[in-house]
Write a protein that holds these residues in place. Sequence first.
Motif, PDB file in Angstrom:
ATOM      1  N   VAL C 234       0.839  -1.201   0.000  1.00  0.00           N
ATOM      2  CA  VAL C 234       0.000   0.000   0.000  1.00  0.00           C
ATOM      3  C   VAL C 234       0.875   1.252   0.000  1.00  0.00           C
ATOM      4  O   VAL C 234       1.714   1.432   0.885  1.00  0.00           O
ATOM      5  CB  VAL C 234      -0.913   0.050   1.255  1.00  0.00           C
ATOM      6  N   HIS C 235       0.693   2.104  -1.007  1.00  0.00           N
ATOM      7  CA  HIS C 235       1.190   3.482  -0.918  1.00  0.00           C
ATOM      8  C   HIS C 235       0.111   4.245  -0.170  1.00  0.00           C
ATOM      9  O   HIS C 235      -0.985   4.431  -0.691  1.00  0.00           O
ATOM     10  CB  HIS C 235       1.318   4.130  -2.299  1.00  0.00           C
ATOM     11  N   ASP C 236       0.403   4.688   1.026  1.00  0.00           N
ATOM     12  CA  ASP C 236      -0.652   5.310   1.828  1.00  0.00           C
ATOM     13  C   ASP C 236      -0.198   6.694   2.263  1.00  0.00           C
ATOM     14  O   ASP C 236       0.955   7.087   2.072  1.00  0.00           O
ATOM     15  CB  ASP C 236      -0.961   4.425   3.045  1.00  0.00           C
ATOM     16  N   THR C 237      -1.127   7.410   2.831  1.00  0.00           N
ATOM     17  CA  THR C 237      -0.799   8.676   3.467  1.00  0.00           C
ATOM     18  C   THR C 237      -1.212   8.511   4.922  1.00  0.00           C
ATOM     19  O   THR C 237      -2.371   8.618   5.265  1.00  0.00           O
ATOM     20  CB  THR C 237      -1.466   9.872   2.749  1.00  0.00           C
ATOM     21  N   THR C 238      -0.246   8.113   5.750  1.00  0.00           N
ATOM     22  CA  THR C 238      -0.584   7.747   7.121  1.00  0.00           C
ATOM     23  C   THR C 238       0.502   8.199   8.087  1.00  0.00           C
ATOM     24  O   THR C 238       1.684   8.223   7.736  1.00  0.00           O
ATOM     25  CB  THR C 238      -0.795   6.230   7.274  1.00  0.00           C
ATOM     26  N   GLN C 239       0.062   8.529   9.283  1.00  0.00           N
ATOM     27  CA  GLN C 239       0.969   8.942  10.343  1.00  0.00           C
ATOM     28  C   GLN C 239       1.411   7.749  11.180  1.00  0.00           C
ATOM     29  O   GLN C 239       1.999   7.926  12.233  1.00  0.00           O
ATOM     30  CB  GLN C 239       0.267   9.959  11.255  1.00  0.00           C
ATOM     31  N   MET C 240       1.056   6.545  10.727  1.00  0.00           N
ATOM     32  CA  MET C 240       1.354   5.371  11.534  1.00  0.00           C
ATOM     33  C   MET C 240       1.549   4.135  10.649  1.00  0.00           C
ATOM     34  O   MET C 240       0.717   3.234  10.662  1.00  0.00           O
ATOM     35  CB  MET C 240       0.257   5.174  12.589  1.00  0.00           C
ATOM     36  N   VAL C 241       2.661   4.082   9.931  1.00  0.00           N
ATOM     37  CA  VAL C 241       2.879   2.976   8.994  1.00  0.00           C
ATOM     38  C   VAL C 241       2.861   1.620   9.686  1.00  0.00           C
ATOM     39  O   VAL C 241       2.240   0.676   9.200  1.00  0.00           O
ATOM     40  CB  VAL C 241       4.203   3.130   8.206  1.00  0.00           C
ATOM     41  N   ALA C 242       3.525   1.515  10.819  1.00  0.00           N
ATOM     42  CA  ALA C 242       3.638   0.204  11.469  1.00  0.00           C
ATOM     43  C   ALA C 242       2.292  -0.227  12.047  1.00  0.00           C
ATOM     44  O   ALA C 242       1.894  -1.388  11.925  1.00  0.00           O
ATOM     45  CB  ALA C 242       4.702   0.255  12.564  1.00  0.00           C
ATOM     46  N   HIS C 243       1.588   0.712  12.668  1.00  0.00           N
ATOM     47  CA  HIS C 243       0.260   0.396  13.201  1.00  0.00           C
ATOM     48  C   HIS C 243      -0.673  -0.037  12.072  1.00  0.00           C
ATOM     49  O   HIS C 243      -1.430  -1.002  12.197  1.00  0.00           O
ATOM     50  CB  HIS C 243      -0.363   1.615  13.889  1.00  0.00           C
ATOM     51  N   SER C 244      -0.642   0.712  10.970  1.00  0.00           N
ATOM     52  CA  SER C 244      -1.544   0.412   9.864  1.00  0.00           C
ATOM     53  C   SER C 244      -1.246  -0.957   9.272  1.00  0.00           C
ATOM     54  O   SER C 244      -2.153  -1.719   8.944  1.00  0.00           O
ATOM     55  CB  SER C 244      -1.428   1.486   8.781  1.00  0.00           C
ATOM     56  N   ALA C 245       0.041  -1.279   9.129  1.00  0.00           N
ATOM     57  CA  ALA C 245       0.407  -2.566   8.538  1.00  0.00           C
ATOM     58  C   ALA C 245      -0.083  -3.718   9.421  1.00  0.00           C
ATOM     59  O   ALA C 245      -0.692  -4.681   8.950  1.00  0.00           O
ATOM     60  CB  ALA C 245       1.917  -2.648   8.346  1.00  0.00           C
ATOM     61  N   TRP C 246       0.156  -3.613  10.702  1.00  0.00           N
ATOM     62  CA  TRP C 246      -0.266  -4.669  11.634  1.00  0.00           C
ATOM     63  C   TRP C 246      -1.790  -4.808  11.601  1.00  0.00           C
ATOM     64  O   TRP C 246      -2.328  -5.917  11.559  1.00  0.00           O
ATOM     65  CB  TRP C 246       0.217  -4.311  13.047  1.00  0.00           C
ATOM     66  N   SER C 247      -2.463  -3.667  11.592  1.00  0.00           N
ATOM     67  CA  SER C 247      -3.927  -3.699  11.648  1.00  0.00           C
ATOM     68  C   SER C 247      -4.512  -4.259  10.351  1.00  0.00           C
ATOM     69  O   SER C 247      -5.472  -5.040  10.387  1.00  0.00           O
ATOM     70  CB  SER C 247      -4.468  -2.293  11.911  1.00  0.00           C
ATOM     71  N   LEU C 248      -3.962  -3.880   9.209  1.00  0.00           N
ATOM     72  CA  LEU C 248      -4.456  -4.428   7.941  1.00  0.00           C
ATOM     73  C   LEU C 248      -4.219  -5.945   7.898  1.00  0.00           C
ATOM     74  O   LEU C 248      -5.052  -6.697   7.388  1.00  0.00           O
ATOM     75  CB  LEU C 248      -3.764  -3.749   6.749  1.00  0.00           C
ATOM     76  N   ALA C 249      -3.098  -6.381   8.448  1.00  0.00           N
ATOM     77  CA  ALA C 249      -2.832  -7.825   8.502  1.00  0.00           C
ATOM     78  C   ALA C 249      -3.915  -8.528   9.311  1.00  0.00           C
ATOM     79  O   ALA C 249      -4.416  -9.589   8.928  1.00  0.00           O
ATOM     80  CB  ALA C 249      -1.450  -8.081   9.096  1.00  0.00           C
ATOM     81  N   LYS C 250      -4.291  -7.936  10.430  1.00  0.00           N
ATOM     82  CA  LYS C 250      -5.354  -8.534  11.266  1.00  0.00           C
ATOM     83  C   LYS C 250      -6.679  -8.562  10.500  1.00  0.00           C
ATOM     84  O   LYS C 250      -7.402  -9.557  10.534  1.00  0.00           O
ATOM     85  CB  LYS C 250      -5.537  -7.719  12.551  1.00  0.00           C
ATOM     86  N   ILE C 251      -6.987  -7.466   9.832  1.00  0.00           N
ATOM     87  CA  ILE C 251      -8.272  -7.370   9.126  1.00  0.00           C
ATOM     88  C   ILE C 251      -8.361  -8.436   8.037  1.00  0.00           C
ATOM     89  O   ILE C 251      -9.390  -9.096   7.875  1.00  0.00           O
ATOM     90  CB  ILE C 251      -8.443  -5.952   8.532  1.00  0.00           C
ATOM     91  N   PHE C 252      -7.264  -8.643   7.320  1.00  0.00           N
ATOM     92  CA  PHE C 252      -7.291  -9.618   6.220  1.00  0.00           C
ATOM     93  C   PHE C 252      -6.808 -11.007   6.640  1.00  0.00           C
ATOM     94  O   PHE C 252      -6.753 -11.905   5.809  1.00  0.00           O
ATOM     95  CB  PHE C 252      -6.457  -9.093   5.043  1.00  0.00           C
TER      96      PHE C 252
END
Lengths: 169, 328, 765
Positions: C234-252
């Motif tokens: 994901v090319h994202d615009t986020t203030q929390m790359v590590a949090h987002s990656a972990w959370s997306l992993a959980k979601i999927f």
Amino acid sequence: MRVNGAEVEAAVDPRTSLLDLLRETLGLSGTKKGCDQGACGACTVLADGERILSCLALAVQYAGREITTVEGLAGPDGPHPLQRAFIDHDGFQCGYCTPGHLCSAVGMAAEAARGVPSYVTADLTADRVVLDRDEIRERMSGNLCRCGAHNGIVAAIAATYAAGPGERA
Amino acid sequence: MNPFGYARAADAADAVRLGSAPRAAYLGGGTNLVDLMRRNVVAPATLVDVTGLSSAIEERPDGGLLIGAAARNTAVAEHRAVRARYPLLARAILAGGSAQIRNMATVAGNILQRTRCPYFYDVAGSRCNRRHPGQGCDAIDGHNRDHAILGGSPACVATHPSDMCVALAAADAVVHLRGARGARVLPLTELHRLPGDHPEIETELEAGELITAVELPPLPPGAASGYRKVRDRAGYAFALVSVAAVLRVERGVITAVRLALGGVAPKPWRARTAEQALLGAPADPATFRAAARTELAAAVPLRHNAFKIELAERTVTAVLADLAGEAR
Amino acid sequence: MTTSAHGRAPVGPAPENWAGPVPDPLTDPARTRRIGEPMPRLEGLAKVTGRIKFAAEHAYPGMLYAALACSTIPKGRITALDVADAERAPGVVLVMTHRNAPRMNPMPGFGSDPKAGGFDTLPVLQDDRVHWNGQPIAVVLAETQEQADHAATLIRVGYAPEPAVTSWEEAVANGTAPTTIYGGPGRRELGDAEAALRAADVSVDEVYRTPYHNHAAIEPHAATVLWDGDELFVHDTTQMVAHSAWSLAKIFGIPEERVHISAPYLGGGFGGKGLWWYQVLAAAASRLAGRPVRIALTRENVFRTVGSRARTEQRVAIGATADGRFEAIIHTGASATSRSADLSEPFILPAQCTYAARTFKLGVEVAYLDMMANTSMRAPGGAVGSFALECAIDELAVKLGMDPIELRLRNEPRQEPIDGRPLSARNLVRAWRAGAERFGWDRRNPTPGAVRDGEWLIGMGCAAATHPYVRSPGAAARITLHRDGRAEVEVAAHDMGMGTATAQTQVIADRLGLEPHQVTFRFGDSRLPGLVMAGGSQQTAAIGAAVAAAHRELLAQLLKLVGDGSPLGGLEPDQVGSLDGGVAALDDPSRHESYADILDRAGRDRLVAEAVAQPPEELTARSMHSFGAMFCEVRVSSVTGEVRVTRFLGSMDCGRIVNPRTAASQFRGGIIMGIGLALTEELVLDDRTGRVVNASLADYHIPVHLDVPEIDLIWTDIPDPHAPMGARGIGEIGITGTGAAIANAVYNATGRRVRDLPITPDKLL
């Protein structure tokens, strides 16, 4: 259409904005999409030297025009003096509104040089525009910045243009 | 945005011919129309680009000006004669939008721009009689701080957003029209309609009729004119209230006056009641204030916009006082 | 101190415990060359030439464009969903609704796990339920953006609406509930404040209101998403790359290492750029379509599908003795929230730390609405809490007939007011005195409405600014030292315009004894080490501590490599430091060997040192806050009520300033957002429908150039001995105090006290 001095030909959906033509078809993503409704100024480009909002411009309407984007501001000797001034005066933070601010300021300087008044110009009939801080602030109010780089932006524009309106435009 | 066709008109006759097609719309600078189309408020089948029509600004023998409909807002505001003889118009145009928008927007497009009522724009989620006749109006009992205090109806309380039109209304401007049945002229103050039971009919234009020019008669000799806009931020915002005025004072008495208000009504609001109270009266703040009150006696405030009555009274008073000072 | 021939001392290992008596060697100006320099932004040229690529500016072969259709009711069920026309529209590849969306796990709510990053906990497009007005109900993918946008308008939806709470008044009438502040107590008391208030010689007791605010970053939220098998990029615009990656992993339901998020540059964030529905929807749709997807939210989408700052209603009551000593500070009230996430406004933060008082009663409650989940926005709590508290103090000063600065100085605490923790480098008094002198406070006429220039009334106001020092656990850094003396430092951190990369390059250069051009700082990628969120103004400290830990590890590794022939032979890691591109003995800098020589002799091309920052014990052991004294002059039209801020000074006390140029921009940015908070910004939700009314930048008014005066800044620059580099946070504090300083100046100008923001012209007629 000419973009940054180069002839471009593109068959476009009439719905395509000049902004999307630049960003999606021509790969010139320096021009930014902030609102896509003419409320932020991030998409400002120059059409035959006049600053316009490329998001509200249908690309088909600009056939045959000369478009300049942030990618085309630099000259053969390197960045435009205004680009250098933005760095010197820290006239940006995130950089997303910056291309629009730069194109807008270049167009603004040309307007001032030919004597276009603004809402804060006391004497509407004056021949010469003095680009003081209030004039710059009013004339640049169509470009929003959320990081709050306003002071640096105005300082950069003043340093580049205030000495003689448009002399380096 | 719905798919549409695009055609460029060579001249006014060509434009009228192209504009007679079903669901055709005239395209000027696009600063309002493109936005409306993108947000699905309107969905024309054909856009007829009329930016190639006359944009000339010509001197008239009577000392007035004839402004081509395709003239850009900036071109009008920077024109020497406009700056010197119609400061209210130059100032009003410069108060509108941003420099980029003024470089794009045409005079006719500015006149025909649509309301900025947020419920009008919210096609999917809000009701609007102006957009969908008979649907109902979500503004009347909704958030209506920016809405009309004069000229509204139970069907619609949207305001006309133009600054330029307020000055044109005060300047006794006349619009030149051309349609399938020929050419005609109409005072600007009679071009826009009040909503009544049919807010969807916004102007007196017939189907396919085109604005070709705006004519400005000379202002009364010796009169001063000006425009003042009050808004929620210092720039780049629509008016809460705006005032365009022309005033001539001789020996302390008002001998000519024209007054129009913006931000308060569904059309540029020519304040003729106030004008009647002012003409022949002494040029002092008490007179100005009383005249403004007379005009605003008809105001019907909504839940969030009662302040506009007081604001309009004060702004009218201040603008007239300024002009009286200038005129002396 | 022992110094080298150049007059500098080696930079030894940072303390093992930041709460302890030993400060970071970099707090000492004699050890630093680059910290304190106004270095221009490293990415400046790339930004002014348009070469930086943001999240929506990456294109891939076969990429599809996404558009959203969103609900138009606040609560209920979808009973009919006709997507046939949309599916048939030209260019459309997929219409995804709850009927065909892949099954996904709910978003892990922020705070529920150290790595959880979801700002909403609802399942995304998994059932027919509608929870807020504007909730995405379908995603269209098409070959072009124009086609996707058009097709999204062809979707027809029927609803069975259910009763919803959409007005603040109704929500409050339903009863407010206690809440927590980032897991900590939402209620703090000391003594019997109500009794002390009643018994006080002089008191104020008022209610202050602040509306919803939108972050309004100029870059709308966007993501470009690719799947490669079960690997997600994901090319994202986020203030929390590590949090987002972990959370997306959980979601999927995939392993964390299979999600890779890249977000090196953000077009502004301010708290609004985290994990929202759009990334999940784009990833799910991309998986269904089997093609890369770009989702670029429209500005209206941003207003409807990304959370805002919640509105608040706050009571502030202060009781004082006749000579102005605070007997009681009461700051209570409620903030709006949704049921699916609670990031309510912790508006009591300023009252917890700014003043001494004999008694306190502080508490935040929440009022539940059926609305989009709200979220943190620049200085959560502080921005709106300082407005209420600092206006109340101004009101009390008027009642006491006392200068408002004098009143504040009289109540300066000697310890953390409620729990008694020792203060760490608090120099607010100095900031007040320096600021008052520079601003010309003595020229203020204390009588309201007394200064006039034509129709314009002129007034001055002031207020204290404050923001807590924050350093979350989990930040890590990896230093790769190359044989040629260059160093790369990698941290999963962010630069959304704050100047992080530039400031950290300066810090790293000083810590490693290198020149900035020898340092490469890599950030904005979830594959880099550690967990650093760009929030709480913590990155300078969090990254600083992580790099310090890695530096300690690097020194240890270097010493293992040096042989007996080295001038460093026999030294322990605690006895050496970095100096002049190498390692030197702390007590004798002439015992020095360059990194290049050490690696060369050991036959190593590079050396890699990675470490996690020490736990933030300083947070609990000390009272650590950034402070400021804000001064402002306004002109108010006596005709129209328009307010213009004509002068502003921030006199800041935030520890050591790493880069005066970028720091000044950070302070100014906060102050300008504070001007918006004070005068122009109000996100309106329709009481009847909960729908955002002003969902555009034309109607949501952020300040324009003409609203912004030249903003003057000074700072104490006194290092905090318990913060890495002595530097506390600077990114958010500017918005605190500013609203009150302006409101207080408006009072001084007009005699009108406006207690509900924003101060628009209608409130001053």
